[in-house]
Design an enzyme around this catalytic site. Structure first.
Site, PDB file in Angstrom:
ATOM      1  N   TYR A  23       0.792  -1.235   0.000  1.00  0.00           N
ATOM      2  CA  TYR A  23       0.000   0.000   0.000  1.00  0.00           C
ATOM      3  C   TYR A  23       0.826   1.287   0.000  1.00  0.00           C
ATOM      4  O   TYR A  23       0.255   2.383   0.028  1.00  0.00           O
ATOM      5  CB  TYR A  23      -0.953  -0.001   1.205  1.00  0.00           C
ATOM      6  N   HIS A  80     -15.532  -6.450  -0.498  1.00  0.00           N
ATOM      7  CA  HIS A  80     -15.764  -7.843  -0.867  1.00  0.00           C
ATOM      8  C   HIS A  80     -16.923  -8.483  -0.116  1.00  0.00           C
ATOM      9  O   HIS A  80     -17.281  -9.625  -0.389  1.00  0.00           O
ATOM     10  CB  HIS A  80     -14.473  -8.634  -0.625  1.00  0.00           C
ATOM     11  N   ASP A  87     -25.941  -1.475  -1.256  1.00  0.00           N
ATOM     12  CA  ASP A  87     -27.325  -0.972  -1.328  1.00  0.00           C
ATOM     13  C   ASP A  87     -27.377   0.550  -1.176  1.00  0.00           C
ATOM     14  O   ASP A  87     -28.122   1.229  -1.890  1.00  0.00           O
ATOM     15  CB  ASP A  87     -28.194  -1.625  -0.241  1.00  0.00           C
ATOM     16  N   HIS A 100      -9.133   1.387  -5.532  1.00  0.00           N
ATOM     17  CA  HIS A 100      -8.254   0.523  -4.732  1.00  0.00           C
ATOM     18  C   HIS A 100      -6.810   0.885  -4.998  1.00  0.00           C
ATOM     19  O   HIS A 100      -6.434   1.134  -6.150  1.00  0.00           O
ATOM     20  CB  HIS A 100      -8.478  -0.961  -5.056  1.00  0.00           C
ATOM     21  N   SER A 102      -4.222  -1.192  -4.385  1.00  0.00           N
ATOM     22  CA  SER A 102      -3.624  -2.391  -4.993  1.00  0.00           C
ATOM     23  C   SER A 102      -4.523  -2.913  -6.105  1.00  0.00           C
ATOM     24  O   SER A 102      -5.695  -2.539  -6.190  1.00  0.00           O
ATOM     25  CB  SER A 102      -3.442  -3.463  -3.914  1.00  0.00           C
ATOM     26  N   ARG A 111     -10.376 -11.489  -2.884  1.00  0.00           N
ATOM     27  CA  ARG A 111     -10.442 -10.056  -3.220  1.00  0.00           C
ATOM     28  C   ARG A 111     -10.939  -9.824  -4.641  1.00  0.00           C
ATOM     29  O   ARG A 111     -11.128  -8.696  -5.076  1.00  0.00           O
ATOM     30  CB  ARG A 111      -9.059  -9.404  -3.069  1.00  0.00           C
TER      31      ARG A 111
HETATM   32  O1  CA2 Z   1      -6.086  -1.991  -2.387  1.00  0.00           O
HETATM   33  C1  CA2 Z   1      -6.931  -1.415  -1.692  1.00  0.00           C
HETATM   34  O2  CA2 Z   1      -7.062  -0.193  -1.676  1.00  0.00           O
HETATM   35  C2  CA2 Z   1      -7.844  -2.248  -0.783  1.00  0.00           C
HETATM   36  O3  CA2 Z   1      -9.130  -1.651  -0.808  1.00  0.00           O
HETATM   37  C3  CA2 Z   1      -7.240  -2.170   0.607  1.00  0.00           C
HETATM   38  C4  CA2 Z   1      -7.966  -3.043   1.640  1.00  0.00           C
HETATM   39  C5  CA2 Z   1      -8.145  -4.455   1.123  1.00  0.00           C
HETATM   40  O4  CA2 Z   1      -8.922  -5.216   2.030  1.00  0.00           O
HETATM   41  C6  CA2 Z   1      -8.791  -4.491  -0.253  1.00  0.00           C
HETATM   42  O5  CA2 Z   1      -8.882  -5.824  -0.679  1.00  0.00           O
HETATM   43  C7  CA2 Z   1      -7.987  -3.680  -1.239  1.00  0.00           C
HETATM   44  C8  CA2 Z   1      -7.226  -3.141   2.959  1.00  0.00           C
HETATM   45  C9  CA2 Z   1      -6.686  -1.885   3.513  1.00  0.00           C
HETATM   46  C10 CA2 Z   1      -5.804  -2.249   4.669  1.00  0.00           C
HETATM   47  O6  CA2 Z   1      -4.857  -1.233   4.799  1.00  0.00           O
HETATM   48  C11 CA2 Z   1      -3.800  -1.459   5.602  1.00  0.00           C
HETATM   49  C12 CA2 Z   1      -2.903  -0.443   5.688  1.00  0.00           C
HETATM   50  C13 CA2 Z   1      -1.780  -0.591   6.468  1.00  0.00           C
HETATM   51  C14 CA2 Z   1      -1.580  -1.745   7.181  1.00  0.00           C
HETATM   52  C15 CA2 Z   1      -2.486  -2.761   7.103  1.00  0.00           C
HETATM   53  C16 CA2 Z   1      -3.617  -2.612   6.310  1.00  0.00           C
END
Ligand code: CA2
Length: 145
Positions: A23, A80, A87, A100, A102, A111
């Protein structure tokens, strides 16, 4: 002036602290700051909102319909799973971009399914935190159509 909201879901408040390979190193505050600066240059007013709570995101989406011209959402893990967010987004009649950091389609299989995609006008995914500015640009075009 066009007014938009950028919603961020669970755990995105931890950006820049862990999982930097996935991220990036920017915090959500860094993203908010640079995104607001970018938006201002493009005559767009941006509000940011983050919550780890599904119901708070639903509330904010409902309220947005009377306040904003467009909505960008990175729903985090709720992407997800959340029928409630799906809704709420379906009810509001303003352009929506799913965002997103990623590329969710080259990651774990769980995902690959997004409940948000069905109700979004478009998706920006896999461009890192730069995607936030890309989404501002994209929603501006959608609003002006
Ligand atoms: O890629 C993305 O922006 C996601 O929405 C990020 C979500 C993930 O569950 C999606 O599948 C994709 C998770 C965000 C978690 O962010 C963190 C940041 C730092 C440390 C741990 C998690």
């Amino acid at each position: 002036m066009i007014k938009i909201i950028i919603l961020n879901g669970p755990n995105l408040n931890l950006l820049g602290e862990r999982e930097k390979n996935q991220y990036g190193t920017e915090t959500l505050k860094d993203i908010e700051k640079s995104c607001k600066k970018f938006a201002e240059k493009n005559q767009v007013k941006v509000d940011f909102f983050q919550s780890n709570i599904e119901g708070e995101l639903v509330e904010k989406i409902q309220q947005s319909r009377n306040i904003y011209n467009g909505l960008i959402i990175n729903a985090g893990g709720y992407t997800h799973t959340s029928v409630a967010i799906h809704d709420a987004l379906k009810i509001i009649r303003i352009p929506i971009i799913e965002l997103h950091i990623s590329n969710i389609y080259n990651r774990e299989e769980f995902r690959h399914k997004s409940l948000i995609s069905k109700v979004a006008n478009g998706i920006i995914c896999g461009f890192g935190t730069e995607g936030y500015e890309m989404a501002v640009n994209a929603i501006k075009k959608l609003i002006k159509q």
